[in-house]
Scaffold this active site. Sequence first.
Site, PDB file in Angstrom:
ATOM      1  N   HIS A   1       1.155   4.105   2.110  1.00 42.76           N
ATOM      2  CA  HIS A   1       1.602   4.903   3.387  1.00 42.76           C
ATOM      3  C   HIS A   1       3.041   5.069   3.258  1.00 42.76           C
ATOM      4  O   HIS A   1       3.709   4.350   2.567  1.00 42.76           O
ATOM      5  CB  HIS A   1       1.137   3.922   4.733  1.00 42.76           C
ATOM      6  CG  HIS A   1      -0.118   4.098   4.944  1.00 42.76           C
ATOM      7  ND1 HIS A   1      -1.021   3.352   5.729  1.00 42.76           N
ATOM      8  CD2 HIS A   1      -1.414   4.719   4.406  1.00 42.76           C
ATOM      9  CE1 HIS A   1      -2.325   3.193   5.808  1.00 42.76           C
ATOM     10  NE2 HIS A   1      -2.577   4.574   5.066  1.00 42.76           N
TER      11      HIS A   1
ATOM     12  N   ASP B   1       5.408   4.960   5.022  1.00 37.18           N
ATOM     13  CA  ASP B   1       6.409   4.231   5.872  1.00 37.18           C
ATOM     14  C   ASP B   1       6.639   2.795   4.781  1.00 37.18           C
ATOM     15  O   ASP B   1       7.306   2.016   5.044  1.00 37.18           O
ATOM     16  CB  ASP B   1       6.234   3.903   7.068  1.00 37.18           C
ATOM     17  CG  ASP B   1       5.094   3.116   7.394  1.00 37.18           C
ATOM     18  OD1 ASP B   1       3.876   3.876   6.499  1.00 37.18           O
ATOM     19  OD2 ASP B   1       4.746   2.234   8.061  1.00 37.18           O
ATOM     20  N   HIS B   2       6.155   2.879   3.670  1.00 37.07           N
ATOM     21  CA  HIS B   2       6.241   1.758   2.524  1.00 37.07           C
ATOM     22  C   HIS B   2       6.673   1.962   1.512  1.00 37.07           C
ATOM     23  O   HIS B   2       6.784   1.004   0.559  1.00 37.07           O
ATOM     24  CB  HIS B   2       4.740   0.924   2.855  1.00 37.07           C
ATOM     25  CG  HIS B   2       4.376   0.294   4.054  1.00 37.07           C
ATOM     26  ND1 HIS B   2       4.722  -1.119   4.462  1.00 37.07           N
ATOM     27  CD2 HIS B   2       3.793   1.033   5.151  1.00 37.07           C
ATOM     28  CE1 HIS B   2       4.361  -0.975   5.657  1.00 37.07           C
ATOM     29  NE2 HIS B   2       3.838   0.031   6.116  1.00 37.07           N
TER      30      HIS B   2
ATOM     31  N   ASP C   1       0.946  -4.643   7.007  1.00 35.81           N
ATOM     32  CA  ASP C   1       0.097  -3.640   7.937  1.00 35.81           C
ATOM     33  C   ASP C   1      -1.158  -4.128   8.162  1.00 35.81           C
ATOM     34  O   ASP C   1      -2.173  -3.162   8.841  1.00 35.81           O
ATOM     35  CB  ASP C   1       0.261  -2.129   7.477  1.00 35.81           C
ATOM     36  CG  ASP C   1       1.384  -1.454   7.742  1.00 35.81           C
ATOM     37  OD1 ASP C   1       2.262  -2.009   8.465  1.00 35.81           O
ATOM     38  OD2 ASP C   1       1.309  -0.140   7.378  1.00 35.81           O
TER      39      ASP C   1
ATOM     40  N   HIS D   1      -7.013  -1.743   6.407  1.00 37.20           N
ATOM     41  CA  HIS D   1      -5.884  -0.926   6.854  1.00 37.20           C
ATOM     42  C   HIS D   1      -5.841   0.390   5.454  1.00 37.20           C
ATOM     43  O   HIS D   1      -5.382   1.437   5.956  1.00 37.20           O
ATOM     44  CB  HIS D   1      -4.665  -1.566   6.984  1.00 37.20           C
ATOM     45  CG  HIS D   1      -3.533  -0.701   7.130  1.00 37.20           C
ATOM     46  ND1 HIS D   1      -3.320  -0.073   8.204  1.00 37.20           N
ATOM     47  CD2 HIS D   1      -2.442  -0.223   6.403  1.00 37.20           C
ATOM     48  CE1 HIS D   1      -2.367   0.672   8.388  1.00 37.20           C
ATOM     49  NE2 HIS D   1      -1.716   0.430   7.221  1.00 37.20           N
TER      50      HIS D   1
ATOM     51  N   HIS E   1       5.318  -3.979  12.129  1.00 39.27           N
ATOM     52  CA  HIS E   1       5.543  -2.768  13.136  1.00 39.27           C
ATOM     53  C   HIS E   1       5.866  -3.407  14.602  1.00 39.27           C
ATOM     54  O   HIS E   1       5.018  -2.826  15.330  1.00 39.27           O
ATOM     55  CB  HIS E   1       4.766  -1.757  12.784  1.00 39.27           C
ATOM     56  CG  HIS E   1       4.855  -1.051  11.714  1.00 39.27           C
ATOM     57  ND1 HIS E   1       6.024  -0.726  10.813  1.00 39.27           N
ATOM     58  CD2 HIS E   1       3.812  -0.755  10.731  1.00 39.27           C
ATOM     59  CE1 HIS E   1       5.464  -0.297   9.844  1.00 39.27           C
ATOM     60  NE2 HIS E   1       4.395  -0.167   9.530  1.00 39.27           N
TER      61      HIS E   1
ATOM     62  N   HIS F   1       0.768  -1.046  -0.095  1.00 40.16           N
ATOM     63  CA  HIS F   1      -0.023   0.193  -0.068  1.00 40.16           C
ATOM     64  C   HIS F   1       1.014   1.215  -0.032  1.00 40.16           C
ATOM     65  O   HIS F   1       2.218   0.988   0.047  1.00 40.16           O
ATOM     66  CB  HIS F   1      -1.052  -0.182   1.334  1.00 40.16           C
ATOM     67  CG  HIS F   1      -0.309  -0.043   2.397  1.00 40.16           C
ATOM     68  ND1 HIS F   1       0.864  -0.652   3.116  1.00 40.16           N
ATOM     69  CD2 HIS F   1      -0.653   0.986   3.645  1.00 40.16           C
ATOM     70  CE1 HIS F   1       0.948  -0.504   4.108  1.00 40.16           C
ATOM     71  NE2 HIS F   1       0.146   0.536   4.688  1.00 40.16           N
TER      72      HIS F   1
END
Length: 268
Positions: free
Chosen positions: A98, A100-101, A207, A185, A252, A96
């Site tokens: 976001h 942090d990805h 996630d 998510h 995480h 996805h």
Amino acid sequence: MTDTKVYFLDGGSLVLDGFHIFWNRGPGGEVRFPSYSVLIDHPEGRFMIDTGYDYDHVMKVLPFEKPIQSKDQTMPGALKLIGLEPKDIDVVFNSHFHFDHCGGNKYFPDARKICHRLEVPQACNPAPFEHLGYSDLSFSVEAAEARGVTDQLLPNATRANTTFEGVEGDFELAKGVHMIYAPGHAVGNYAVMIELANRRPMMLVLDAAYTRRSLETLCQASFHIDPVKGIESMHKIRKYAEDHDAELFFSHDMESFETYQTGTRFYS
Ligand code: 5PN
Ligand code: ZN
Ligand code: ZN
């Protein structure tokens, strides 16, 4: 034929309040958690699953997440540790978008890019409560233009080299690399199960559940587009893992991450 190898690329850490990680459950207070990418070195090519966060982006847009990232934890640095350069990666798959990805996508202009067909449109036009999650648009000229942040783009980014092949549903990315559609998510969120020659399959929950406790208690992060679908996806991943006797790896979860093999220590 060489066996598939899986490398975890340590991308540093971030901080969130416990009430964000465990939505409406907590406990609250600062929690430092890891961010990492996964390289699947496969007979059909080298597949990068997600690309971590960009330190400068987080410091600019989300400094309250207190990023800690050494040079070895940047995408080029982590690849160098295992003797590779960005140009050695054939395919980038984003679970996805976001921040942090997808922060390291910018280093892979020459790779094929694949994601769920709804994720680029979502990054272009996120729900109001998703703006921070979809804040790093450096992975896509289309998304950066749609959001008015073309300053995030590297000079070599073009429409052509940031265009994604859109997929949907469950499918096999390469032989034994099972992509598991797990929305909730994010609208186009995926988990991944990898079959290996010498050990149980690896289930990358990503996630869909930030930590082991998240999956065990069906407690998702406060960042989501559809919490009911998120619960269904957690049930789906649990069953898939059980049916295949897969080992679970969380996206995480610092306590789990400390036991994972990183750097040159691959799984095969
Ligand atoms: C780590 C992190 N921090 C903030 C957000 C957000 O607003 O949506 C997703 C997300 C994160 O994964
Ligand atoms: Zn996310
Ligand atoms: Zn994440």
